[in-house]
Design an enzyme around this catalytic site. Structure first.
Site, short mmCIF file in Angstrom:
data_model
loop_
_atom_site.label_atom_id
_atom_site.label_comp_id
_atom_site.label_asym_id
_atom_site.label_seq_id
_atom_site.Cartn_x
_atom_site.Cartn_y
_atom_site.Cartn_z
N ASP A 113 -12.74 11.39 -61.59
CA ASP A 113 -11.91 10.15 -61.79
C ASP A 113 -11.59 9.16 -60.97
O ASP A 113 -10.63 8.35 -60.98
CB ASP A 113 -10.39 10.95 -62.26
CG ASP A 113 -10.40 11.88 -63.29
OD1 ASP A 113 -10.99 11.54 -64.34
OD2 ASP A 113 -9.92 12.95 -63.13
N ASP A 173 -14.61 11.23 -71.33
CA ASP A 173 -13.60 10.56 -70.70
C ASP A 173 -14.41 9.82 -69.41
O ASP A 173 -14.04 8.85 -68.93
CB ASP A 173 -12.38 11.48 -70.24
CG ASP A 173 -12.01 12.37 -70.96
OD1 ASP A 173 -12.72 12.76 -72.03
OD2 ASP A 173 -10.72 12.79 -70.78
N1 GLY Z 1 -8.97 11.83 -68.98
C1 GLY Z 1 -7.90 12.89 -69.33
C2 GLY Z 1 -7.40 12.41 -70.60
O1 GLY Z 1 -7.83 11.47 -71.38
O2 GLY Z 1 -6.34 12.99 -70.64
#
Ligand code: GLY
Length: 389
Positions: A113, A173
């Site tokens: 992330d 994501d």
């Molecule tokens: N990247 C995690 C979410 O979208 O909840």
């Protein structure tokens, strides 16, 4: 002229004046309301352990997280964006103070992330001012993120948990983290970051999409052969459903990847993914999706304003690349709906958030139908992108 005719003209002119006035009034009420929400973000106390992630409303309680949480970059990023929207220096100072608190993440190799955390904070700051420190943090963070790249798979590993079941999980994501890498190459001149980002996008393109252009949330790879061996969900309704925010990450991710690579396959995928989303029979009339397109509880399922904000911001960029007005009209419609009393938080709510009605993690019954920081971030980005058109 007959007096009856004069009367008609008089009524018409009065009507026009009243209607203009009401429109102006409505516009100014709306911007006053947004300004009030901005103030709530500004007055929230700077504290390295208390990045506001989401909040429950009844009773009011802000969910605070430290910088290692995947959402820490959104709050500083929102403050940078409010500064760009308003020109008010107080937001710039606050944004810089919060951004500095994310620096300690630049060596954190336990997460994919990095882009969400570092690019949404330092990257937004860099758009405001040419700052060598911000550039250094971005490049250092990109180096750390690249340690999670596996060349057999051709992807950056997303998560480390569940490793007894998931050998090498990649979630859609993760496309958003590539922006950090593309920018790191632009800053440093080192093409390694760009190549890794492009390879990751190509691998995801090959394995995450179903024939109808909906998206699998998680693809698990074999690290020896590099082949996908499981396609599952973590935050969607079930493995074969379409999780709304995941679809949003795909639209945003491929539009952004096209910006840096000009690879026509990326643009084609962004458009196909957007078409699936925009034309889905379960998308409500106002364009704010239910949290998953296949939740059988629809129309009683919770909405996800964060997915709507991610998609709206992406569609403004997609419109810029294609000049296809379908994207522009859709984005304008959804942005207007988000920027209305139905989705904006009321003035009486004290938390540092702008929008209501996002859904974070439905399978875990966590953050259902509440304000969440990334909804605000992409909403503000959409406002800025619209303004820039
Ligand atoms: N990247 C995690 C979410 O979208 O909840």
């Amino acid at each position: 002229m007959h007096s009856k005719h004069y009367f008609k003209v008089f009524i018409l002119v009065v009507g026009l004046l009243v209607s203009c006035n009401t429109k102006e009034q409505k516009k100014s009420n709306q911007s006053i309301k947004l300004e009030h929400r901005y103030e709530k973000l500004l007055s929230y106390k700077v504290d390295s352990l208390s990045f506001p992630r989401s909040m429950s409303l009844n009773p009011e309680n802000v969910h605070k997280v430290p910088s290692k949480d995947w959402t820490s970059g959104f709050f500083p990023g929102s403050l940078w964006q409010i500064y760009k929207l308003t020109g008010d220096e107080r937001y710039k100072e606050r944004a810089a103070a919060w951004t500095a608190l994310v620096e300690n993440q630049k060596y954190n190799d336990k997460t994919h992330d990095m882009g969400f955390k570092v690019y949404c904070s330092f990257g937004e700051g860099l758009k405001v001012e040419d700052n060598q420190f911000y550039k250094d943090v971005i490049v250092e963070s990109a180096k750390t993120l690249c340690t999670r790249f596996n060349s057999n798979v051709g992807s950056i590993r997303s998560w480390d948990f569940n490793s007894d079941i998931w050998e090498f999980p990649v979630i859609v994501d993760n496309m958003l983290n590539l922006e950090l890498l593309f920018e790191a190459t632009k800053i440093s001149g080192d093409s390694t970051f760009h190549k890794i980002a492009e390879t990751h996008a190509n691998t995801t393109l090959k394995n995450h999409f179903r024939a109808d252009n909906s998206i699998y949330h998680v693809v698990v790879y074999d690290t020896i052969s590099g082949a996908p061996k499981m396609k599952v969900t973590h935050q969607g309704f079930n493995d074969e459903s379409t999780w709304a925010r995941g679809q949003g990450w795909g639209i945003y991710g491929y539009t952004m990847a096209y910006r840096y690579t000009k690879n026509p396959a990326f643009l084609k995928q962004a458009e196909a993914t957007a078409k699936f989303y925009m034309e889905h029979e379960n998308l409500p009339e106002d364009g704010i999706p239910y949290w998953d397109f296949n939740d059988p509880a629809i129309p009683n399922a919770p909405r996800d304003a964060s997915a709507a904000a991610v998609v709206t911001s992406a569609l403004y960029e997609l419109y810029g690349f294609t000049q296809n007005k379908v994207y522009l009209y859709f984005a304008n419609k959804v942005l207007n709906n988000l920027n209305s009393s139905k989705y904006l938080l009321d003035d009486t709510v004290n938390g540092p958030f702008i929008l209501n009605h996002s859904t974070g993690n439905w399978p875990k019954n966590d953050e259902i139908d509440e304000p969440i920081s990334y909804a605000d971030y992409y909403f503000l980005e959409a406002l800025l992108r619209k303004k820039a058109l």
